[in-house]
Scaffold this motif. Structure first.
Motif, PDB file in Angstrom:
ATOM      1  N   LYS A   7      -5.779   0.090  -7.577  1.00  0.00           N
ATOM      2  CA  LYS A   7      -4.904   1.031  -6.855  1.00  0.00           C
ATOM      3  C   LYS A   7      -3.501   0.445  -6.734  1.00  0.00           C
ATOM      4  O   LYS A   7      -3.339  -0.769  -6.661  1.00  0.00           O
ATOM      5  CB  LYS A   7      -5.460   1.262  -5.452  1.00  0.00           C
ATOM      6  N   PRO A   8      -2.466   1.304  -6.699  1.00  0.00           N
ATOM      7  CA  PRO A   8      -1.121   0.769  -6.431  1.00  0.00           C
ATOM      8  C   PRO A   8      -1.119   0.057  -5.075  1.00  0.00           C
ATOM      9  O   PRO A   8      -1.835   0.476  -4.159  1.00  0.00           O
ATOM     10  CB  PRO A   8      -0.245   2.026  -6.372  1.00  0.00           C
ATOM     11  N   GLN A   9      -0.327  -1.002  -4.971  1.00  0.00           N
ATOM     12  CA  GLN A   9      -0.247  -1.718  -3.685  1.00  0.00           C
ATOM     13  C   GLN A   9       0.199  -0.774  -2.569  1.00  0.00           C
ATOM     14  O   GLN A   9      -0.309  -0.825  -1.468  1.00  0.00           O
ATOM     15  CB  GLN A   9       0.775  -2.859  -3.776  1.00  0.00           C
ATOM     16  N   ARG A  10       1.176   0.045  -2.879  1.00  0.00           N
ATOM     17  CA  ARG A  10       1.710   0.998  -1.901  1.00  0.00           C
ATOM     18  C   ARG A  10       1.957   2.340  -2.572  1.00  0.00           C
ATOM     19  O   ARG A  10       2.290   2.369  -3.753  1.00  0.00           O
ATOM     20  CB  ARG A  10       3.059   0.518  -1.334  1.00  0.00           C
ATOM     21  N   ASP A 156       1.658   5.176   2.303  1.00  0.00           N
ATOM     22  CA  ASP A 156       2.079   4.152   3.265  1.00  0.00           C
ATOM     23  C   ASP A 156       3.349   4.558   3.979  1.00  0.00           C
ATOM     24  O   ASP A 156       3.722   3.946   4.976  1.00  0.00           O
ATOM     25  CB  ASP A 156       2.306   2.831   2.520  1.00  0.00           C
ATOM     26  N   GLY A 157       4.022   5.557   3.450  1.00  0.00           N
ATOM     27  CA  GLY A 157       5.239   6.026   4.100  1.00  0.00           C
ATOM     28  C   GLY A 157       5.768   7.249   3.397  1.00  0.00           C
ATOM     29  O   GLY A 157       5.317   7.621   2.305  1.00  0.00           O
ATOM     30  N   VAL A 158       6.740   7.886   4.061  1.00  0.00           N
ATOM     31  CA  VAL A 158       7.424   9.025   3.456  1.00  0.00           C
ATOM     32  C   VAL A 158       8.922   8.798   3.609  1.00  0.00           C
ATOM     33  O   VAL A 158       9.384   8.276   4.625  1.00  0.00           O
ATOM     34  CB  VAL A 158       6.945  10.369   4.075  1.00  0.00           C
ATOM     35  N   VAL A 159       9.669   9.104   2.546  1.00  0.00           N
ATOM     36  CA  VAL A 159      11.129   9.070   2.585  1.00  0.00           C
ATOM     37  C   VAL A 159      11.600  10.519   2.590  1.00  0.00           C
ATOM     38  O   VAL A 159      11.180  11.312   1.741  1.00  0.00           O
ATOM     39  CB  VAL A 159      11.703   8.326   1.358  1.00  0.00           C
TER      40      VAL A 159
END
Ligand SMILES: Nc1ncnc2c1ncn2[C@@H]1O[C@H](COP(=O)(O)OP(=O)(O)O)[C@@H](O)[C@H]1O
Ligand SMILES: [Mg+2]
Length: 272
Positions: A7-10, A156-159
Motif C-alpha cells: 500500500k502507499p505509505q500515505r 491520511d489527509g485532504v488538501v
C-alpha cells in the motif's frame, strides 16, 4: 502470483466542491514538486467523468480507444502482478487516469454510484510500485466517489483547493463534510487564482472579492496562495506542468512552498 501490492505509505485527496477552480492543476503541480523534492509520488485521477490529468501530464489519447474498454470493477480477488495496469511515469510522478484508456471525445458510461468502487479498485490494481504518497485528484460536487473515498479509502489527509469567491468556498465546505464525518484531517488549503501580477507594470491586482466564509476552507493553514498566471494554464494544456518547465518562476516557487508545507503537515498527522 496473486497478491495485494504494497500500500502507499500515505494517501491524500486534493479537492474542492467546485469545478474549474484548479484542482487538477494543483494536484499535478503539487505531485511534480513533491517528486522533485525527492519523494516517491503517485497521482490517481478520480474524476471519472472529466479525467484531465493525462492531458496536463502529456499522456493524452487523442484517438478513440481500441475497442471496448473494460473498467476494472467488480472483481474480488487481488489481480496477478502481470494483470495490473501500468502506471504512466511523467516528470517523476507515477500516474493513472481513465482518460488514458478512453479517447478525448469518449465518455465513461459508468453510473456515478460506482465511481467510489472504481477508485478503490484503481488504488489496488494499478501497478504503482512503492509510494511515499498517493495523491487523489477529486471530482467536483458532493456525489460519489467522495463518500467512498472518505469512509473506505480513509485518506491520511485532504488538501482543499478554492478560489477567493464565496460560491467556491461554500461548495468546498459542502464537500468537506464527507471528510470531516470520516475524521480525515485537512492538511491545508490552496487559494488559487488569488491575484494577478501585471506583466507590464508589476502591480498586483485582486480579480475577485475575497471572502473568508466562516468555517470555510480559508480557516485552515494556507499552503499557498497562487497567482492567476496564463503560463500555468498554457503549461497544463501543453502537458508540461509549470513546476517542471519553469521551476524558477514565481508560480512554481509557490507550488514548491506548498509541497514543503504539505509534507510538514502530513508528518504532523501520523508517524511515517
Ligand atoms: N493559477 C492559475 N492561473 C491560470 N490558469 C489556471 C490556474 N489554475 C488553473 N488554471 C486553469 O483553469 C482551468 C481549470 O483548471 P483545472 O485544474 O482543470 O480545474 P478543476 O480540476 O478544479 O476543474 C484550466 O484551464 C487550468 O489550466
Ligand atoms: Mg479536474
Amino acid at each position: 502470483m496473486r497478491a495485494q501490492q504494497e500500500k502507499p505509505q500515505r494517501i491524500v485527496a486534493v479537492g474542492s466542491g467546485k469545478g474549474g477552480v484548479g484542482k487538477s492543476t494543483v494536484a499535478v503541480n503539487l505531485a511534480v514538486a513533491l517528486a522533485a523534492l525527492g519523494h516517491q509520488v503517485g497521482l490517481l485521477d478520480t474524476d471519472i467523468h472529466g479525467p484531465d490529468v493525462g492531458v496536463m501530464l502529456g499522456a493524452r489519447r487523442r484517438g478513440g480507444a481500441a475497442g471496448e474498454v473494460m473498467l476494472p470493477i467488480g472483481h474480488r480477488e487481488p489481480l496477478t502482478e502481470v494483470a495490473r495496469m501500468p502506471a504512466v511515469e511523467r516528470f517523476g510522478v507515477r500516474t493513472f487516469s481513465v482518460g488514458m484508456l478512453i479517447g478525448e471525445r469518449q465518455a465513461v458510461k459508468l453510473d456515478g454510484r460506482f465511481a467510489g468502487m472504481l477508485v478503490q479498485q484503481l488504488i489496488a490494481d494499478v501497478a504503482w510500485g512503492p509510494l511515499d504518497v498517493l495523491l487523489l485528484d477529486l471530482p467536483p460536487g458532493t456525489a460519489e466517489p467522495h463518500e467512498t473515498v472518505a469512509r473506505q479509502v480513509k485518506p491520511d489527509g485532504v488538501v482543499l483547493v478554492t478560489t477567493p469567491q464565496e460560491v467556491a468556498q461554500i461548495d468546498t465546505a459542502r464537500m468537506l463534510q464527507f471528510y470531516e464525518a470520516a475524521h480525515v484531517p485537512v492538511l491545508g488549503t490552496i487559494l488559487n487564482m488569488s491575484y494577478f501580477v501585471c506583466p507590464d507594470c508589476g502591480a498586483r491586482h485582486t480579480i475577485w472579492p475575497r471572502h473568508d466564509t466562516a468555517g470555510g476552507p480559508l480557516a485552515y493553514p494556507i499552503l499557498a496562495e497562487l497567482p492567476l498566471t496564463p503560463a500555468i494554464a498554457s503549461a497544463g494544456d501543453a502537458g508540461r506542468p509549470i513546476v517542471a518547465i519553469q521551476p524558477e518562476s514565481a508560480a512554481a516557487a509557490a507550488f514548491f512552498e506548498a509541497a514543503r508545507r504539505f509534507w510538514a503537515r502530513l508528518g504532523e498527522t501520523k508517524a511515517p
